[in-house]
Design a protein around this motif. Sequence first.
Motif, PDB file in Angstrom:
ATOM      1  N   ARG A  60     -23.220  22.984 -52.214  1.00  0.00           N
ATOM      2  CA  ARG A  60     -22.161  23.900 -51.765  1.00  0.00           C
ATOM      3  C   ARG A  60     -20.926  23.738 -52.663  1.00  0.00           C
ATOM      4  O   ARG A  60     -20.331  24.713 -53.110  1.00  0.00           O
ATOM      5  CB  ARG A  60     -21.810  23.549 -50.319  1.00  0.00           C
ATOM      6  CG  ARG A  60     -20.858  24.484 -49.629  1.00  0.00           C
ATOM      7  CD  ARG A  60     -20.557  23.971 -48.218  1.00  0.00           C
ATOM      8  NE  ARG A  60     -19.588  22.885 -48.230  1.00  0.00           N
ATOM      9  CZ  ARG A  60     -19.479  21.956 -47.264  1.00  0.00           C
ATOM     10  NH1 ARG A  60     -20.306  21.962 -46.226  1.00  0.00           N
ATOM     11  NH2 ARG A  60     -18.560  21.016 -47.351  1.00  0.00           N
ATOM     12  N   ALA A  61     -20.583  22.479 -52.962  1.00  0.00           N
ATOM     13  CA  ALA A  61     -19.419  22.223 -53.811  1.00  0.00           C
ATOM     14  C   ALA A  61     -19.655  22.727 -55.230  1.00  0.00           C
ATOM     15  O   ALA A  61     -18.754  23.260 -55.878  1.00  0.00           O
ATOM     16  CB  ALA A  61     -19.087  20.730 -53.809  1.00  0.00           C
ATOM     17  N   ALA A  62     -20.873  22.556 -55.726  1.00  0.00           N
ATOM     18  CA  ALA A  62     -21.193  23.020 -57.080  1.00  0.00           C
ATOM     19  C   ALA A  62     -21.028  24.530 -57.176  1.00  0.00           C
ATOM     20  O   ALA A  62     -20.580  25.063 -58.185  1.00  0.00           O
ATOM     21  CB  ALA A  62     -22.615  22.604 -57.447  1.00  0.00           C
ATOM     22  N   SER A 114     -18.920  26.411 -55.591  1.00  0.00           N
ATOM     23  CA  SER A 114     -17.507  26.798 -55.724  1.00  0.00           C
ATOM     24  C   SER A 114     -16.912  26.250 -57.020  1.00  0.00           C
ATOM     25  O   SER A 114     -15.852  26.668 -57.451  1.00  0.00           O
ATOM     26  CB  SER A 114     -16.701  26.360 -54.514  1.00  0.00           C
ATOM     27  OG  SER A 114     -16.326  25.009 -54.623  1.00  0.00           O
ATOM     28  N   HIS A 115     -17.582  25.293 -57.653  1.00  0.00           N
ATOM     29  CA  HIS A 115     -17.052  24.732 -58.889  1.00  0.00           C
ATOM     30  C   HIS A 115     -17.461  25.555 -60.106  1.00  0.00           C
ATOM     31  O   HIS A 115     -16.635  26.108 -60.804  1.00  0.00           O
ATOM     32  CB  HIS A 115     -17.519  23.273 -59.037  1.00  0.00           C
ATOM     33  CG  HIS A 115     -17.068  22.603 -60.305  1.00  0.00           C
ATOM     34  ND1 HIS A 115     -17.850  21.701 -60.976  1.00  0.00           N
ATOM     35  CD2 HIS A 115     -15.920  22.725 -61.018  1.00  0.00           C
ATOM     36  CE1 HIS A 115     -17.189  21.289 -62.052  1.00  0.00           C
ATOM     37  NE2 HIS A 115     -16.030  21.888 -62.095  1.00  0.00           N
ATOM     38  N   GLY A 170     -24.683  17.801 -57.308  1.00  0.00           N
ATOM     39  CA  GLY A 170     -25.045  18.865 -56.372  1.00  0.00           C
ATOM     40  C   GLY A 170     -26.480  18.789 -55.899  1.00  0.00           C
ATOM     41  O   GLY A 170     -27.090  19.809 -55.576  1.00  0.00           O
ATOM     42  N   LEU A 171     -27.026  17.584 -55.837  1.00  0.00           N
ATOM     43  CA  LEU A 171     -28.417  17.453 -55.379  1.00  0.00           C
ATOM     44  C   LEU A 171     -28.523  17.416 -53.858  1.00  0.00           C
ATOM     45  O   LEU A 171     -29.569  17.672 -53.294  1.00  0.00           O
ATOM     46  CB  LEU A 171     -29.084  16.213 -55.986  1.00  0.00           C
ATOM     47  CG  LEU A 171     -29.720  16.451 -57.356  1.00  0.00           C
ATOM     48  CD1 LEU A 171     -30.440  15.208 -57.848  1.00  0.00           C
ATOM     49  CD2 LEU A 171     -30.696  17.630 -57.327  1.00  0.00           C
ATOM     50  N   THR A 172     -27.431  17.077 -53.188  1.00  0.00           N
ATOM     51  CA  THR A 172     -27.461  17.142 -51.723  1.00  0.00           C
ATOM     52  C   THR A 172     -27.020  18.541 -51.298  1.00  0.00           C
ATOM     53  O   THR A 172     -26.490  19.316 -52.100  1.00  0.00           O
ATOM     54  CB  THR A 172     -26.487  16.121 -51.109  1.00  0.00           C
ATOM     55  OG1 THR A 172     -25.155  16.475 -51.497  1.00  0.00           O
ATOM     56  CG2 THR A 172     -26.790  14.706 -51.603  1.00  0.00           C
ATOM     57  N   GLU A 173     -27.177  18.822 -50.009  1.00  0.00           N
ATOM     58  CA  GLU A 173     -26.832  20.149 -49.510  1.00  0.00           C
ATOM     59  C   GLU A 173     -25.330  20.433 -49.692  1.00  0.00           C
ATOM     60  O   GLU A 173     -24.930  21.480 -50.193  1.00  0.00           O
ATOM     61  CB  GLU A 173     -27.196  20.212 -48.023  1.00  0.00           C
ATOM     62  CG  GLU A 173     -27.350  21.609 -47.486  1.00  0.00           C
ATOM     63  CD  GLU A 173     -27.654  21.541 -45.998  1.00  0.00           C
ATOM     64  OE1 GLU A 173     -27.029  22.304 -45.246  1.00  0.00           O
ATOM     65  OE2 GLU A 173     -28.488  20.704 -45.585  1.00  0.00           O
ATOM     66  N   VAL A 174     -24.516  19.454 -49.299  1.00  0.00           N
ATOM     67  CA  VAL A 174     -23.073  19.650 -49.409  1.00  0.00           C
ATOM     68  C   VAL A 174     -22.634  19.634 -50.872  1.00  0.00           C
ATOM     69  O   VAL A 174     -21.741  20.371 -51.282  1.00  0.00           O
ATOM     70  CB  VAL A 174     -22.315  18.571 -48.601  1.00  0.00           C
ATOM     71  CG1 VAL A 174     -20.824  18.847 -48.634  1.00  0.00           C
ATOM     72  CG2 VAL A 174     -22.804  18.536 -47.167  1.00  0.00           C
ATOM     73  N   GLY A 175     -23.310  18.803 -51.656  1.00  0.00           N
ATOM     74  CA  GLY A 175     -23.021  18.774 -53.085  1.00  0.00           C
ATOM     75  C   GLY A 175     -23.324  20.124 -53.720  1.00  0.00           C
ATOM     76  O   GLY A 175     -22.572  20.620 -54.566  1.00  0.00           O
TER      77      GLY A 175
END
Lengths: 484, 484
Positions: free
Chosen positions: B254-256, B258-259, B247-252
Amino acid sequence: MTGNRLTEFASIFYPKSHAVIGASANTRKFGGRYLRTLLDFGYSGKVYPVNPQESEVFGLQTYASVSDIPEPVEFASIAVPARAVPGVAEECLFKGVKALQILSAGFRELGEDGTRLERELTAIAARGIRIVGPNCFGVYCPGGGMTILPGANLPKEPGPVGFISQSGGYTIRVPRRADGYGIRFSKAVSYGNACDVNECDLLEYFLEDPETKVIISYLEGVKDGSRFYQLLREVCRTKPVIIWKGGLTEVGARAAKSHTASLSGEEAVWEALFRQTGAIRVNNLEELLDTTIAFLHLGPVTGQRVCSIGGGGGIGVAAADTWERAGLSVPLFPAELEKKLLSIIPPTGASAGNPVDVGNPFPAPEMLRSVLDTVCTGTDIDILVIDEIEMTVPAGLQGFRPSDSLREIVQIPLEARDRFGKPVVVVMPVEAISADSLESEGERRKIRDFFLRNGIPVYLTKERAAQALANLTGYYRYRNSTHT
Amino acid sequence: MTGNRLTEFASIFYPKSHAVIGASANTRKFGGRYLRTLLDFGYSGKVYPVNPQESEVFGLQTYASVSDIPEPVEFASIAVPARAVPGVAEECLFKGVKALQILSAGFRELGEDGTRLERELTAIAARGIRIVGPNCFGVYCPGGGMTILPGANLPKEPGPVGFISQSGGYTIRVPRRADGYGIRFSKAVSYGNACDVNECDLLEYFLEDPETKVIISYLEGVKDGSRFYQLLREVCRTKPVIIWKGGLTEVGARAAKSHTASLSGEEAVWEALFRQTGAIRVNNLEELLDTTIAFLHLGPVTGQRVCSIGGGGGIGVAAADTWERAGLSVPLFPAELEKKLLSIIPPTGASAGNPVDVGNPFPAPEMLRSVLDTVCTGTDIDILVIDEIEMTVPAGLQGFRPSDSLREIVQIPLEARDRFGKPVVVVMPVEAISADSLESEGERRKIRDFFLRNGIPVYLTKERAAQALANLTGYYRYRNSTHT
């Protein structure tokens, strides 16, 4: 461009007769090993071993010199000590041999004396014979029954990839490794020190060659930078050229000098070349092959909007990081679509965002299919990634999942591709890698082969998939931009 | 630091009795699957299935509630719907259960209602029970007979690696994949949303734990940044902590969210944290495991001068590029040493520079041994790399090489390591990867296992070897610099 490379190089790739000079029954020697390899590979033209000490090698009549061969000879492979090579090459010229490959080393890469010998070869070539090498492993052309040293075990089936290689070792390693990727070759050429035939000649050949759709290469140095640049621009307009450039670091350049006596040039210069020609840069053997299967199977994809579908929250997070780092995008879904997905995936432990988390890596086929359908109809996603969905039964977990569900699950990526016309790739890691889990590795490879046969690229990791697709889409975006 | 984590967490890792709440005979449900997994793994403590609808599951007497169990219960696994979890957890507290793991999902990661439920759990934990999870796969501790969901097939043998994971999926994938690297675990903990036990508690535990030598982790977010930072500095002084931050990128990020509902923080912040604590940053699962075997086998190496020995010019060029790109050095040899090497390697088609090219990937054992001896006595090289020297007979080339030479060649890296006390690593790619070449893959794995058993890290590619060694030497250089 000469425009007649196809005819000219037919003698290199499809010779009807072939002298092996320096042949011997000792397969620890290059000449013996090469002859054995050629026969084992099944070369069907006439073969003439040349060795003044022998009358017969491997059951074939042997000649003291190439001049003694009573019939015409189209091609010759030379494996005699370097100092004897120019004399032999000249004899071949007189005999009317059309092309040579020189397997012997000991030329420019060894300093002054070798450079002098190599210049003699260049001069002989200019008098009417084409020379591949010296210091090379020769030519692999399954269609012509030609194989390199010691490539008797290379695939005999031809394919659409042309390979230009300044390294003998990689000319054997790349096709051998490529075998497991389902990649087959039109021709692969180890051209070594390039006293005559060089990367530009080969690029010209592959541009014209109807058997070659994708051109890949391992290069250390380039003889004529300006010709190479112009040619690359031209070739890249119609065929992708993937280049692994060795010797881009300072120490790498030093090593390249002692390997093929190449001046390998600065990274900045090469970066500019890649940017200005559309050639695709890769940095290692794995990326070379990963990128090749993207080009072979996916067609001209320019869109970079990825939807990744996996079975686990961490997998989704890692996927998002990976795709974004590779320069592709993982766009948010419309609220409407997320709502639809929520009605399909499990209520907890899953995620309807992009990346989609279907809850676990063993989804029921109907659920996975439904997720793909929903995503494909509800978005303008460019590429679908099936990320670490289990396609086999992990070792030690037999009975965990009905085996007919496995047979069904492997169909789903193909269905999505066919129904929606979207590029689909599969990320399928090696999960069970201990020495006693070969059975599950066999299963994995069968499924990988099934996907590759059906035009779905398969990658061992997300990182490798992402880099390959960045390379693919980058090329087609460049090509489109230069055409408008 | 509390200083008593070892005693406190003994109930999590080595419980003598274990209630499975939500147990059922249906192994498609979490509770059923978990109970089956625990029994199959061979947990030897007392097991109490809890389910008001059943009187017996898998031959075990089943209780309607945890309160009905007539004996003390040290640990409980909970797999009931989220809304029922707080009630069950409270019942466990009354029963005197010391610790819980909550496998159920549907908490903070689902929004407000879930967050409220999770706060209730935190409050219950504060009253005297430790909670792992919710939204997790639980605890793997082979020494205590404990395994995660669905990890019945994880190794039963314990080892020196502790794993802190915010992803359930990776808590199963990492040990399964690590199996083929010969990596064994002291404990691995999937701690999910971390309503109570979090990454800091686990770091404290692993710092004290004498069974843990190397700490690895997959993290999405951190509850208390300041505590984490301080603790990491402290732990890294004595044990390496390898962190894969998702989750170090912006989209990552975002995914983190919701995870595991984690706020994952910016890359720059994390970069500073790595720089200031000595924690080792890795970016994917492969790098995590590659780096781990470097730490397990090579000891505190700070020197970054690499000598790479391969069998091919292209391999040497690629090696030089790779090591230099990873920030290590491939120094020139003294002229004297090159001269000695020239008397050992073949006169042509080889190179006495660094990287050394012994001429082909199938060197005679005595030649390879002699090259290693010469390099080790003639330089102050820090790390030796045996790069793509063939240790098996490639598929289709049987008879190419005497098999006793293979038995001898695998001894050479060990000899060099033992005789000169130098770290040695082996790069051994998968050469034959088609579905019908499983036999040679089996051979490769056996040799890999032989090296790993004998303390020689083995890598699939140069890139992966180089990155792992950059990580290793970077850590020890940092540790040395902060001690002076």
